[in-house]
Structures are given as structure tokens and as C-alpha cells.
Motif scaffolding. Structure first.
Motif, PDB file in Angstrom:
ATOM      1  N   PHE A  54      81.188  -3.790 -26.911  1.00  0.00           N
ATOM      2  CA  PHE A  54      82.139  -3.164 -26.001  1.00  0.00           C
ATOM      3  C   PHE A  54      83.041  -2.301 -26.877  1.00  0.00           C
ATOM      4  N   VAL A  55      83.215  -1.024 -26.545  1.00  0.00           N
ATOM      5  CA  VAL A  55      83.910  -0.069 -27.421  1.00  0.00           C
ATOM      6  C   VAL A  55      85.320   0.212 -26.912  1.00  0.00           C
ATOM      7  N   ILE A  56      86.271   0.026 -27.823  1.00  0.00           N
ATOM      8  CA  ILE A  56      87.688   0.255 -27.547  1.00  0.00           C
ATOM      9  C   ILE A  56      88.203   1.268 -28.564  1.00  0.00           C
ATOM     10  N   SER A  57      89.195   2.059 -28.164  1.00  0.00           N
ATOM     11  CA  SER A  57      89.754   3.074 -29.057  1.00  0.00           C
ATOM     12  C   SER A  57      91.254   3.189 -28.851  1.00  0.00           C
ATOM     13  N   SER A  58      91.941   3.663 -29.891  1.00  0.00           N
ATOM     14  CA  SER A  58      93.333   4.065 -29.720  1.00  0.00           C
ATOM     15  C   SER A  58      93.320   5.337 -28.869  1.00  0.00           C
ATOM     16  N   ASP A  59      94.483   5.786 -28.466  1.00  0.00           N
ATOM     17  CA  ASP A  59      94.544   6.977 -27.612  1.00  0.00           C
ATOM     18  C   ASP A  59      94.641   8.286 -28.396  1.00  0.00           C
ATOM     19  N   LEU A  60      94.555   8.221 -29.721  1.00  0.00           N
ATOM     20  CA  LEU A  60      94.604   9.459 -30.506  1.00  0.00           C
ATOM     21  C   LEU A  60      93.215  10.106 -30.552  1.00  0.00           C
ATOM     22  N   PRO A  61      93.159  11.436 -30.456  1.00  0.00           N
ATOM     23  CA  PRO A  61      91.866  12.132 -30.393  1.00  0.00           C
ATOM     24  C   PRO A  61      90.893  11.797 -31.522  1.00  0.00           C
ATOM     25  N   ARG A  62      91.388  11.611 -32.755  1.00  0.00           N
ATOM     26  CA  ARG A  62      90.459  11.336 -33.855  1.00  0.00           C
ATOM     27  C   ARG A  62      89.762   9.988 -33.680  1.00  0.00           C
ATOM     28  N   ALA A  63      90.408   9.022 -33.052  1.00  0.00           N
ATOM     29  CA  ALA A  63      89.780   7.722 -32.801  1.00  0.00           C
ATOM     30  C   ALA A  63      88.793   7.816 -31.634  1.00  0.00           C
ATOM     31  N   GLY A  72      77.840   7.342 -29.511  1.00  0.00           N
ATOM     32  CA  GLY A  72      77.248   8.276 -28.559  1.00  0.00           C
ATOM     33  C   GLY A  72      77.822   8.232 -27.163  1.00  0.00           C
ATOM     34  N   LYS A  73      79.014   7.670 -27.005  1.00  0.00           N
ATOM     35  CA  LYS A  73      79.651   7.638 -25.684  1.00  0.00           C
ATOM     36  C   LYS A  73      81.163   7.526 -25.852  1.00  0.00           C
ATOM     37  N   LYS A  74      81.866   7.807 -24.767  1.00  0.00           N
ATOM     38  CA  LYS A  74      83.311   7.610 -24.767  1.00  0.00           C
ATOM     39  C   LYS A  74      83.604   6.116 -24.870  1.00  0.00           C
ATOM     40  N   PRO A  75      84.777   5.765 -25.373  1.00  0.00           N
ATOM     41  CA  PRO A  75      85.134   4.342 -25.423  1.00  0.00           C
ATOM     42  C   PRO A  75      85.121   3.733 -24.015  1.00  0.00           C
ATOM     43  N   ASP A  76      84.775   2.451 -23.936  1.00  0.00           N
ATOM     44  CA  ASP A  76      84.826   1.740 -22.662  1.00  0.00           C
ATOM     45  C   ASP A  76      86.266   1.520 -22.227  1.00  0.00           C
ATOM     46  N   LEU A  77      87.163   1.469 -23.201  1.00  0.00           N
ATOM     47  CA  LEU A  77      88.574   1.229 -22.926  1.00  0.00           C
ATOM     48  C   LEU A  77      89.413   1.914 -23.999  1.00  0.00           C
ATOM     49  N   ILE A  78      90.496   2.564 -23.590  1.00  0.00           N
ATOM     50  CA  ILE A  78      91.442   3.184 -24.522  1.00  0.00           C
ATOM     51  C   ILE A  78      92.749   2.417 -24.410  1.00  0.00           C
ATOM     52  N   ILE A  79      93.259   1.955 -25.553  1.00  0.00           N
ATOM     53  CA  ILE A  79      94.488   1.169 -25.578  1.00  0.00           C
ATOM     54  C   ILE A  79      95.531   1.902 -26.420  1.00  0.00           C
ATOM     55  N   LYS A  80      96.608   2.272 -25.772  1.00  0.00           N
ATOM     56  CA  LYS A  80      97.666   3.066 -26.405  1.00  0.00           C
ATOM     57  C   LYS A  80      98.287   2.384 -27.631  1.00  0.00           C
ATOM     58  N   HIS A  81      98.521   1.070 -27.574  1.00  0.00           N
ATOM     59  CA  HIS A  81      99.228   0.423 -28.687  1.00  0.00           C
ATOM     60  C   HIS A  81      98.358   0.195 -29.924  1.00  0.00           C
ATOM     61  N   LEU A  82      97.142   0.752 -29.954  1.00  0.00           N
ATOM     62  CA  LEU A  82      96.305   0.707 -31.158  1.00  0.00           C
ATOM     63  C   LEU A  82      96.557   1.904 -32.080  1.00  0.00           C
ATOM     64  N   LYS A  83      97.365   2.862 -31.612  1.00  0.00           N
ATOM     65  CA  LYS A  83      97.575   4.062 -32.435  1.00  0.00           C
ATOM     66  C   LYS A  83      98.209   3.719 -33.775  1.00  0.00           C
ATOM     67  N   GLU A  84      98.063   4.612 -34.721  1.00  0.00           N
ATOM     68  CA  GLU A  84      98.547   4.385 -36.085  1.00  0.00           C
ATOM     69  C   GLU A  84     100.059   4.240 -36.144  1.00  0.00           C
ATOM     70  N   ALA A 138      87.768 -10.109 -26.692  1.00  0.00           N
ATOM     71  CA  ALA A 138      86.582 -10.663 -27.342  1.00  0.00           C
ATOM     72  C   ALA A 138      86.094 -11.924 -26.620  1.00  0.00           C
ATOM     73  N   GLU A 139      87.023 -12.703 -26.096  1.00  0.00           N
ATOM     74  CA  GLU A 139      86.623 -13.888 -25.327  1.00  0.00           C
ATOM     75  C   GLU A 139      85.840 -13.487 -24.080  1.00  0.00           C
ATOM     76  N   GLN A 140      86.201 -12.364 -23.489  1.00  0.00           N
ATOM     77  CA  GLN A 140      85.511 -11.877 -22.294  1.00  0.00           C
ATOM     78  C   GLN A 140      84.195 -11.179 -22.635  1.00  0.00           C
ATOM     79  N   LYS A 141      84.221 -10.324 -23.641  1.00  0.00           N
ATOM     80  CA  LYS A 141      83.075  -9.452 -23.940  1.00  0.00           C
ATOM     81  C   LYS A 141      82.208  -9.956 -25.091  1.00  0.00           C
ATOM     82  N   GLN A 142      82.664 -10.944 -25.843  1.00  0.00           N
ATOM     83  CA  GLN A 142      82.001 -11.515 -27.018  1.00  0.00           C
ATOM     84  C   GLN A 142      82.068 -10.621 -28.254  1.00  0.00           C
ATOM     85  N   ASN A 143      81.590  -9.387 -28.177  1.00  0.00           N
ATOM     86  CA  ASN A 143      81.572  -8.481 -29.332  1.00  0.00           C
ATOM     87  C   ASN A 143      82.232  -7.165 -28.966  1.00  0.00           C
TER      88      ASN A 143
END
Length: 183
Positions: A54-63, A72-84, A138-143
Motif C-alpha cells: 500500500f503506497v503512501i506519500s507526503s504531500d510534497l511534489p518530489r515525494a 508506476g502509480k499515484k500514491p494510494d494515500l497522501i498524508i500531509k504530516h509526512l512532509k520534511e 500497517a495493522e490494516q494493510k500489512q505492508n
């Protein structure tokens, strides 16, 4: 369960360009809105390892762009508080390269001179929140694979290790990863 914290690919912004303090402030905006160098590809081993995560990303364009390039795809979820962690910019009478400005301003930030950006304390708190969020996910999605940033990934990993996760770190270069596992 597995959480893979991945540092984004190489940004399109040049860190060796000489800048005044005012120019550095503009450079920071460019950096935070930059994508990644298309020729800078992730290691095949990383792409294969996280292909079904399951793919997660910060909300910054480089991530976000790094996730697209790597899996090869957009993140499944974008989380703002992951930004640098933010980089303040002080009006000092210097002309030096962007990387030196990052170091100078980062050291000032670390000793408490944060000016117009969140303090180190606030960012550590954000790292704790991110770690709790990712652990629950991770408890929900495992990986899960998380495309983020070097310093925030470090703070998240520290919190996850305190929660009982085991860590395997591959470095801090672009596309490096930190794999955390828990039974």
C-alpha cells in the motif's frame, strides 16, 4: 507487518547554485515545489520489494512523483504530516551554495532559532503522530511503502522502534529506504 520508509528521488533543483539569503528563500519555494530528475531511477530491488505494498506519500511534489516513478502509480494515500522538517531562512550577509544555506539554517533551527517555521519540538510531535498513523495503517494493510524525506523518516523510524518495530537502514541518499518490521 512491514513499513518501508523511502527517501524521494533526486529533486530537479540545483543545490550547488550560489545564492544570497533572499535568493535562498526563493530557492526553498522552488525546492518544495520541485519534482524529481527523471533520469534518477530507483533501484530495481526497491521497486520489486514494494510492488504489492500500500503506497503512501507526503504531500510534497518530489515525494508524490517518486511514488509514481517507483511503483508506476499515484500514491494510494497522501498524508500531509509526512512532509520534511521545515528549513527556516535567515537574512545573513552571505553568498553561498544552497546546500550550505540548508546546513547553516538547519543548525540554527536545531538550536531553537526557527523564525517563521515550526520548531523542532513541533516537528518531533508531528513525527510521533506520523509514526502512530503508519503503525495503524500497517495493522490494516500489512505492508506499506512510504515516500517521504530524510529527516522526517528518521524521526518516524525512531518512534516506530520505540513502539517495538525492528529497523534495517540502507542509508540516506536519494531512494534509500528504512525497512521496519513487527510480528
Amino acid at each position: 507487518m512491514e513499513i518501508v520508509l523511502i527517501r524521494h528521488g533526486q529533486p530537479t533543483v540545483d543545490k550547488n547554485v550560489k545564492l544570497s539569503a533572499t535568493q535562498f528563500a526563493n530557492w526553498l519555494d522552488e525546492y518544495n515545489n520541485s519534482s524529481i530528475v527523471q533520469a534518477n531511477k530507483p533501484p530495481t530491488s526497491l521497486t520489486e520489494k514494494i510492488s504489492s505494498h500500500f503506497v503512501i506519500s507526503s504531500d510534497l511534489p518530489r515525494a508524490i512523483n517518486s511514488a509514481k516513478v517507483c511503483v508506476g502509480k499515484k500514491p494510494d494515500l497522501i498524508i500531509k504530516h509526512l512532509k520534511e522538517m521545515p528549513i527556516p531562512h535567515w537574512s545573513l550577509p552571505l553568498i553561498t551554495n544552497a546546500y550550505a544555506w540548508i546546513i547553516i539554517n538547519g543548525l540554527m533551527w536545531a538550536i531553537g532559532l526557527h523564525g517563521q517555521v515550526d520548531s523542532l519540538w513541533c516537528c518531533r510531535k508531528r513525527g510521533k503522530l506520523a509514526a502512530r498513523t503508519l503503525s495503524s495503517m500497517a495493522e490494516q494493510k500489512q505492508n506499506i511503502a512510504v515516500f517521504g524525506h530524510v529527516i522526517m523518516n528518521y524521526y518516524i523510524a525512531l518512534q516506530l522502534v520505540r513502539q517495538g518495530w525492528r529497523a534495517n537502514f540502507t542509508g540516506k541518499k536519494f531512494w534509500s529506504s528504512l525497512t521496519l518490521t513487527r510480528q
